[in-house]
Design an enzyme around this catalytic site. Structure first.
Site, short mmCIF file in Angstrom:
data_model
loop_
_atom_site.label_atom_id
_atom_site.label_comp_id
_atom_site.label_asym_id
_atom_site.label_seq_id
_atom_site.Cartn_x
_atom_site.Cartn_y
_atom_site.Cartn_z
N ASP A 36 2.00 -3.78 -9.73
CA ASP A 36 1.78 -5.10 -10.34
C ASP A 36 2.13 -5.11 -11.82
OD1 ASP A 36 0.83 -5.54 -7.82
OD2 ASP A 36 -1.28 -5.50 -8.38
N HIS A 44 0.83 -1.21 0.00
CA HIS A 44 0.00 0.00 0.00
C HIS A 44 0.86 1.27 0.00
CE1 HIS A 44 -3.81 -2.12 0.29
NE2 HIS A 44 -3.18 -2.96 1.07
N GLY A 71 -7.36 -14.64 -6.91
CA GLY A 71 -7.87 -14.29 -5.58
C GLY A 71 -6.90 -14.57 -4.45
N ASP A 120 2.47 1.96 -3.07
CA ASP A 120 2.62 2.36 -4.49
C ASP A 120 1.67 3.48 -4.90
OD1 ASP A 120 0.37 0.69 -4.65
OD2 ASP A 120 1.04 -0.35 -6.47
N SER A 170 -1.70 -11.08 -7.96
CA SER A 170 -1.86 -10.23 -9.12
C SER A 170 -2.13 -10.97 -10.43
CB SER A 170 -0.61 -9.36 -9.26
OG SER A 170 -0.92 -8.29 -10.07
N GLY A 174 -3.99 -12.64 -4.02
CA GLY A 174 -3.11 -11.48 -3.83
C GLY A 174 -1.83 -11.59 -4.63
C1 GLA Z 1 -2.82 -4.43 -5.15
C2 GLA Z 1 -2.66 -3.27 -6.11
C3 GLA Z 1 -1.26 -2.71 -6.04
C4 GLA Z 1 -0.85 -2.39 -4.59
C5 GLA Z 1 -1.16 -3.57 -3.67
C6 GLA Z 1 -0.94 -3.23 -2.20
O1 GLA Z 1 -2.02 -5.50 -5.55
O2 GLA Z 1 -2.94 -3.68 -7.43
O3 GLA Z 1 -1.14 -1.57 -6.86
O4 GLA Z 1 -1.46 -1.22 -4.14
O5 GLA Z 1 -2.48 -4.04 -3.83
O6 GLA Z 1 0.41 -3.01 -1.94
#
Ligand code: GLA
Length: 382
Positions: free
Chosen positions: A170, A38, A120, A40, A124, A122
């Site tokens: 990501d 959190h 789902g 970026d 990406s 985390g």
């Molecule tokens: C998701 C968002 C990223 C980043 C993360 C938290 O993956 O796509 O841009 O903000 O959450 O670090």
């Protein structure tokens, strides 16, 4: 890893669905964020690495838009200008719409997608899809976009069209990932530095599926924006929360509402931890790196409030079994925990984590080991 690998799966899916050969192909990986959560969208640094698990897209020109995915059953037609309705092809629509603005989109396409990135968790999977699609479809549109441009198309597709107000981490790692390297990406300045990352990483899925489009993520982002306004009203000059100096926290603790103050404290301390983690990694100081991961988890648990009880238990138990470090990776509220540990500890650690998790939640978590792999690739059409 699913069998067959996604490249073969996507190409055979293409042939089986459209009874013809694809014209272009591309793949992009999922990612694990080592630390820098959190940050970026707050102008701070992130330190992700690309996974060997990837999403593959094959496509050929067609008079309409049609897509099939190994995960989502029958082929579906979609209309890129339609509003997103919460289906996977929304991401493709997003890519097509942004490519059209750049005059880099074909008139239509038949698309086949296969992926080994778990959804789902985390990790990406959405950026893996948008980055691979942006490369494949722009090639089909006759354009050779740079990696930066592909990342930007994917970012805009997700934030402007799908409506998740994500940062740029990501898409950056999905395009720039390199084998055996983590990427220190300073989102404020755009600087990217590859940092050697030779370790194997243990991933433990909590089994709690998060929905990035769901309110939590966008809500945190709004809170960060409100907190930045409050920080400026308190007389601190900062263009983004990551620029707030650590020494200002004492004053801010008095002037900001508690939740806003804690969001700021997370971003400020996470920014410092991420830079220090990159230095520790470069120096091969895995003990220090691990300690920063544990601290980072405590910060998302208490200050950013984006963890979940399943992740907290795994991190606590990794600490008890003397792992170097562990934390919940990605947006949060579920997903997967990454664990760094000395190789000779791995077997004991895995059985301990499974035992503790099962005792608490009555089911075994999915575990796998991984390492840093490469990013965006053009896939030869078989
Ligand atoms: C998701 C968002 C990223 C980043 C993360 C938290 O993956 O796509 O841009 O903000 O959450 O670090």
């Amino acid at each position: 890893m699913p069998n067959p690998p996604p490249t073969r799966l996507a190409s055979s899916l293409f042939t089986a669905t459209y009874a013809s050969r694809a014209a272009v192909g591309a793949s992009a990986p999922g990612r694990v964020n080592l630390i820098g959560e959190h940050t970026d969208y707050n102008g701070g640094p992130v330190l992700p690495f690309a996974l060997p698990r990837k999403t593959v897209v094959f496509a050929a020109a067609a008079p309409h838009w049609e897509a099939v995915s190994s995960r989502n059953g029958a082929p579906t037609r979609f209309v890129p200008e339609d509003a997103p309705v919460g289906v996977w092809t929304d991401y493709l629509s997003g890519v097509v719409r942004v490519l059209r603005e750049l005059r880099a989109a074909p008139a239509g396409a038949s698309i086949a997608v296969a992926s080994s990135v778990p959804a789902g968790t985390g990790l990406s999977s959405s950026a893996a899809l948008t980055v691979a699609a942006a490369r494949a479809l722009s090639r089909l549109g006759g354009r050779q976009l740079s990696r930066d441009a592909v990342a930007e198309v994917a970012y805009r597709a997700e934030s402007e069209v799908v409506g998740v107000r994500c940062g740029r981490m990501d898409q950056a790692i999905a395009t720039e990932g390199r084998s055996g390297q983590a990427l220190l990406y300073e989102t404020g300045s755009g600087t990217m530095v590859q940092v050697p990352f030779p370790l194997r990483v243990l991933m433990v899925e909590t089994g709690v599926t998060r929905h990035l489009g769901a309110v939590d993520y966008n809500l945190r982002r709004e809170e960060c924006e409100e907190a930045l306004d409050a920080v400026r009203e308190a007389g601190i000059a900062a263009e983004a929360l990551a620029q707030v100096p650590g020494h200002a926290l004492t004053t801010l603790a008095r002037s900001l509402p508690s939740a806003h103050f804690r969001r700021v404290r997370h971003v400020v301390t996470e920014t410092a931890r991420t830079r220090e983690a990159a230095a520790a990694l470069a120096a091969g100081d895995y003990l220090r790196l691990g300690a920063l991961l544990f601290d980072g988890h405590a910060s998302i648990r208490e200050d950013f409030e984006s963890s979940c009880v399943e992740a907290d238990l795994l991190v606590d138990s990794a600490l008890a079994y003397e792992a170097w470090g562990a934390r919940l990776t990605g947006a949060g509220w579920g997903g997967a925990v990454l664990v760094l540990a000395p190789p000779d500890l791995m077997a004991r650690l895995k059985s301990g984590l499974v035992r503790d998790f099962r005792a608490a939640f009555g089911r075994a978590p999915v575990l796998w080991e991984t390492r840093a792999a490469g990013g965006l690739k053009t896939e030869p059409v078989p």
